[in-house]
Write a protein that holds these residues in place. Structure first.
Motif, PDB file in Angstrom:
ATOM      1  N   ARG A 109     -34.369  -4.401 -15.564  1.00 42.96           N
ATOM      2  CA  ARG A 109     -35.122  -5.346 -16.389  1.00 42.96           C
ATOM      3  C   ARG A 109     -34.291  -5.812 -17.574  1.00 42.96           C
ATOM      4  O   ARG A 109     -34.368  -6.971 -17.990  1.00 42.96           O
ATOM      5  CB  ARG A 109     -36.417  -4.698 -16.883  1.00 42.96           C
ATOM      6  N   LEU A 110     -33.496  -4.903 -18.133  1.00 44.33           N
ATOM      7  CA  LEU A 110     -32.705  -5.249 -19.314  1.00 44.33           C
ATOM      8  C   LEU A 110     -31.397  -5.925 -18.959  1.00 44.33           C
ATOM      9  O   LEU A 110     -30.959  -6.838 -19.648  1.00 44.33           O
ATOM     10  CB  LEU A 110     -32.419  -3.975 -20.122  1.00 44.33           C
ATOM     11  N   HIS A 111     -30.748  -5.478 -17.873  1.00 44.32           N
ATOM     12  CA  HIS A 111     -29.404  -5.954 -17.553  1.00 44.32           C
ATOM     13  C   HIS A 111     -29.327  -6.367 -16.091  1.00 44.32           C
ATOM     14  O   HIS A 111     -28.998  -5.536 -15.237  1.00 44.32           O
ATOM     15  CB  HIS A 111     -28.367  -4.868 -17.850  1.00 44.32           C
ATOM     16  N   PRO A 112     -29.665  -7.606 -15.759  1.00 47.55           N
ATOM     17  CA  PRO A 112     -29.541  -8.075 -14.378  1.00 47.55           C
ATOM     18  C   PRO A 112     -28.110  -7.958 -13.904  1.00 47.55           C
ATOM     19  O   PRO A 112     -27.174  -7.945 -14.703  1.00 47.55           O
ATOM     20  CB  PRO A 112     -29.978  -9.543 -14.477  1.00 47.55           C
ATOM     21  N   PRO A 113     -27.903  -7.866 -12.563  1.00 46.48           N
ATOM     22  CA  PRO A 113     -26.549  -7.621 -12.060  1.00 46.48           C
ATOM     23  C   PRO A 113     -25.584  -8.764 -12.256  1.00 46.48           C
ATOM     24  O   PRO A 113     -24.404  -8.546 -12.495  1.00 46.48           O
ATOM     25  CB  PRO A 113     -26.788  -7.338 -10.572  1.00 46.48           C
ATOM     26  N   LYS A 114     -26.035 -10.012 -12.156  1.00 47.63           N
ATOM     27  CA  LYS A 114     -25.120 -11.135 -12.252  1.00 47.63           C
ATOM     28  C   LYS A 114     -24.946 -11.580 -13.700  1.00 47.63           C
ATOM     29  O   LYS A 114     -25.900 -11.617 -14.477  1.00 47.63           O
ATOM     30  CB  LYS A 114     -25.633 -12.309 -11.414  1.00 47.63           C
ATOM     31  N   ARG A 115     -23.704 -11.939 -14.033  1.00 53.50           N
ATOM     32  CA  ARG A 115     -23.441 -12.391 -15.400  1.00 53.50           C
ATOM     33  C   ARG A 115     -24.164 -13.686 -15.702  1.00 53.50           C
ATOM     34  O   ARG A 115     -24.572 -13.916 -16.838  1.00 53.50           O
ATOM     35  CB  ARG A 115     -21.939 -12.565 -15.580  1.00 53.50           C
ATOM     36  N   ILE A 116     -24.318 -14.547 -14.697  1.00 57.18           N
ATOM     37  CA  ILE A 116     -25.001 -15.813 -14.926  1.00 57.18           C
ATOM     38  C   ILE A 116     -26.482 -15.595 -15.213  1.00 57.18           C
ATOM     39  O   ILE A 116     -27.167 -16.465 -15.726  1.00 57.18           O
ATOM     40  CB  ILE A 116     -24.821 -16.750 -13.710  1.00 57.18           C
ATOM     41  N   GLU A 117     -26.981 -14.391 -14.911  1.00 54.51           N
ATOM     42  CA  GLU A 117     -28.374 -14.036 -15.204  1.00 54.51           C
ATOM     43  C   GLU A 117     -28.481 -13.184 -16.463  1.00 54.51           C
ATOM     44  O   GLU A 117     -29.529 -12.623 -16.747  1.00 54.51           O
ATOM     45  CB  GLU A 117     -28.968 -13.285 -14.009  1.00 54.51           C
ATOM     46  N   GLY A 118     -27.391 -13.100 -17.195  1.00 55.18           N
ATOM     47  CA  GLY A 118     -27.407 -12.332 -18.438  1.00 55.18           C
ATOM     48  C   GLY A 118     -27.004 -10.888 -18.271  1.00 55.18           C
ATOM     49  O   GLY A 118     -27.169 -10.093 -19.197  1.00 55.18           O
ATOM     50  N   GLY A 119     -26.477 -10.529 -17.108  1.00 55.75           N
ATOM     51  CA  GLY A 119     -26.111  -9.144 -16.838  1.00 55.75           C
ATOM     52  C   GLY A 119     -24.644  -8.869 -17.077  1.00 55.75           C
ATOM     53  O   GLY A 119     -23.897  -9.701 -17.586  1.00 55.75           O
ATOM     54  N   LEU A 120     -24.247  -7.677 -16.655  1.00 58.45           N
ATOM     55  CA  LEU A 120     -22.885  -7.215 -16.867  1.00 58.45           C
ATOM     56  C   LEU A 120     -22.010  -7.437 -15.647  1.00 58.45           C
ATOM     57  O   LEU A 120     -20.817  -7.208 -15.690  1.00 58.45           O
ATOM     58  CB  LEU A 120     -22.898  -5.730 -17.232  1.00 58.45           C
ATOM     59  N   GLY A 121     -22.596  -7.891 -14.550  1.00 56.07           N
ATOM     60  CA  GLY A 121     -21.821  -8.103 -13.333  1.00 56.07           C
ATOM     61  C   GLY A 121     -21.700  -6.865 -12.476  1.00 56.07           C
ATOM     62  O   GLY A 121     -20.843  -6.797 -11.600  1.00 56.07           O
ATOM     63  N   VAL A 122     -22.554  -5.853 -12.709  1.00 55.89           N
ATOM     64  CA  VAL A 122     -22.541  -4.609 -11.935  1.00 55.89           C
ATOM     65  C   VAL A 122     -23.761  -4.593 -11.026  1.00 55.89           C
ATOM     66  O   VAL A 122     -24.886  -4.783 -11.485  1.00 55.89           O
ATOM     67  CB  VAL A 122     -22.551  -3.375 -12.858  1.00 55.89           C
ATOM     68  N   LYS A 123     -23.539  -4.352  -9.754  1.00 56.43           N
ATOM     69  CA  LYS A 123     -24.639  -4.347  -8.792  1.00 56.43           C
ATOM     70  C   LYS A 123     -25.542  -3.136  -8.996  1.00 56.43           C
ATOM     71  O   LYS A 123     -25.050  -2.015  -9.170  1.00 56.43           O
ATOM     72  CB  LYS A 123     -24.106  -4.335  -7.356  1.00 56.43           C
ATOM     73  N   PRO A 124     -26.875  -3.309  -8.947  1.00 52.48           N
ATOM     74  CA  PRO A 124     -27.786  -2.153  -9.018  1.00 52.48           C
ATOM     75  C   PRO A 124     -27.568  -1.244  -7.810  1.00 52.48           C
ATOM     76  O   PRO A 124     -27.447  -1.723  -6.682  1.00 52.48           O
ATOM     77  CB  PRO A 124     -29.183  -2.789  -8.985  1.00 52.48           C
ATOM     78  N   LEU A 125     -27.527   0.048  -8.046  1.00 52.90           N
ATOM     79  CA  LEU A 125     -27.210   1.007  -6.997  1.00 52.90           C
ATOM     80  C   LEU A 125     -28.193   0.933  -5.840  1.00 52.90           C
ATOM     81  O   LEU A 125     -27.804   0.950  -4.667  1.00 52.90           O
ATOM     82  CB  LEU A 125     -27.192   2.420  -7.590  1.00 52.90           C
ATOM     83  N   ARG A 126     -29.490   0.851  -6.134  1.00 51.56           N
ATOM     84  CA  ARG A 126     -30.491   0.861  -5.074  1.00 51.56           C
ATOM     85  C   ARG A 126     -30.375  -0.382  -4.194  1.00 51.56           C
ATOM     86  O   ARG A 126     -30.388  -0.289  -2.959  1.00 51.56           O
ATOM     87  CB  ARG A 126     -31.893   0.949  -5.678  1.00 51.56           C
TER      88      ARG A 126
END
Length: 340
Positions: free
Chosen positions: A48-65
Motif C-alpha cells: 500500500r505504501l510502496h508500489p513495485p513500479k517506479r512510475i506508480e511511486g514505488g521503489l522498483g522492487v517486485k512484491p515477493l508474493r
C-alpha cells in the motif's frame, strides 16, 4: 566428543529454493505456509505504501508474493504444455500418471509447493487459450500472445495509479542514495520529529537545525531558517529561480515539465535531490553525532557535488551549456565541463 549437526527445517529448504528456475531440477517452490504468514502483514502494508513500479511511486522492487505466484505459473505452464524439462516430464509421468493437471486434486500427502501450484489454476484459467494446437496466453485486453513470464506478471499483478513525479526522482545520473532519500521525503516517509512526537508526547523535541520547533518534511525542506538559507543560495544557480520553499510544491512544479536530456532538466533535478540529501544528512549529524556545519558550508557541499557531477557529462556546446558553466563556475572544453 561427538558434534551434532542440525538439519535445516523444511521451511528453510522451501524458502531457499523457491527462486530457482530455468531447466533446474528444482521447480519454483513457493514460500512455506509459515513463511507466507510471516510476511503477509508486512507485505500488505508495504504494497500500500510502496508500489513495485517506479512510475506508480514505488521503489522498483517486485512484491515477493506477486512475483512468487508469477513464477509458480511458469511451472504450471510447463506441465500442461508438456515442455521439455526434467521436472515437467517427471510430474506428467509419475505424479499425474498421464492425466491432465487441470483435473488433478489434492492428496493428503501432497507437498505445500504442489498444492500452491494447483491453486494457480483458478487464477490463469481465463488466460489460457489453444491457438493452432498450441497453448497461448490471453492478455487482459483480450489479445493472444506467446507465453512469457513478463506478460504473466503484467496481467496478474495489482495495477496502481501512476504518479506524475517519478521522473523527478528516478533518472540516469542521480546517485542512488540521493534518489532514495528524495523518494522517502516525497512520500513523507522519513522519520521526522512530528512522527516521533506521537510515540513520545512527553519528550520535548526541537529541530536540530533551527532549534525552534519540531522538524517535519515541510519544515526541513525548506521552511526551516537553516535549510531555507541553503535552498536560497543554491536555487540562484538554477533557471527556475521562482521555485517555492516547500518540497511538495517543488516536486509538483517539476513534475509538470517533461523529462528530457536538456541540461537544465538534469541540473534542476540533481540540485533538488542533492539539497534534500545534504540537509537530511546535516540534520542527522547534529542529532546523532553532535557535529555541526554552518548553512554556508552545507551549501558549499551541494555546489561541490553538482560541479563534480557536471564533470561526468558529455555535452555539445550551446547557449544553455555556457550558461550552466558560468553559473557553476566552470568552463566547457571539448564537449566536457572543466573546473576553472
Amino acid at each position: 566428543m561427538e558434534c551434532s549437526k542440525q538439519r535445516p527445517s523444511l521451511e528453510f529448504v522451501e524458502s531457499a529454493f523457491w527462486c530457482l528456475g530455468g531447466d533446474s531440477l528444482f521447480p519454483l517452490f513457493p514460500l512455506s505456509s509459515k513463511g507466507e504468514e510471516a510476511i503477509e502483514r508486512k507485505e500488505d502494508l508495504s504494497q500500500r505504501l510502496h508500489p513495485p513500479k517506479r512510475i506508480e511511486g514505488g521503489l522498483g522492487v517486485k512484491p515477493l508474493r506477486e512475483w512468487n505466484e508469477t513464477l509458480l505459473v511458469k511451472n504450471l505452464w510447463r506441465v500442461f504444455a508438456h515442455k521439455d524439462t526434467l521436472w515437467s516430464k517427471w510430474v506428467n509421468l509419475e505424479k499425474l500418471k498421464g492425466g491432465s493437471i487441470w483435473d488433478a486434486v489434492y492428496k493428503c500427502n501432497d507437498s505445500w509447493g504442489w498444492k500452491c501450484i494447483l491453486d494457480m489454476r483458478n487464477k490463469i484459467q481465463n488466460h489460457v487459450v489453444i491457438d493452432n494446437g498450441s497453448y497461448k496466453w490471453k492478455k487482459n485486453d483480450g489479445s493472444v500472445v506467446n507465453y512469457s513470464t513478463q506478460q504473466v506478471w503484467r496481467d496478474l499483478r495489482s495495477n496502481r495509479v501512476k504518479v506524475g513525479w517519478h521522473h523527478v526522482i528516478w533518472f540516469k545520473g542521480l546517485e542512488p542514495k540521493h534518489a532514495f532519500i528524495m523518494w522517502l521525503a516525497t512520500l513523507h516517509r522519513l522519520y521526522t520529529q512530528d512522527k516521533m512526537k506521537s510515540w513520545m508526547p512527553q519528550v520535548p523535541l526541537l529541530c536540530p537545525l533551527c532549534e525552534k520547533t519540531n522538524d517535519s518534511i515541510n519544515h526541513l525542506f525548506f521552511q526551516c531558517e537553516f535549510s531555507s538559507c541553503v535552498w536560497k543560495d543554491i536555487k540562484a544557480k538554477l533557471i527556475f529561480r521562482g521555485l517555492p520553499y516547500s518540497l511538495d510544491s517543488i516536486v509538483q512544479r517539476m513534475a509538470v515539465y517533461p523529462f528530457t536530456k536538456n541540461i537544465w532538466n538534469i541540473v534542476n533535478r540533481l540540485v533538488i535531490a542533492a539539497c534534500v540529501y545534504f540537509v537530511w544528512r546535516e540534520r542527522n549529524a547534529r542529532l546523532f553525532r553532535h557535529q555541526k556545519k554552518e548553512a554556508l558550508k552545507v551549501g558549499e557541499d551541494v555546489q561541490n557535488y553538482i560541479r563534480w557531477k557536471l564533470l561526468s557529462l558529455t555535452v555539445k556546446n550551446s547557449s544553455a551549456i555556457r550558461k550552466v558553466a558560468d553559473l557553476w563556475n566552470m568552463k566547457w572544453v571539448n564537449n566536457r565541463f572543466k573546473f576553472v
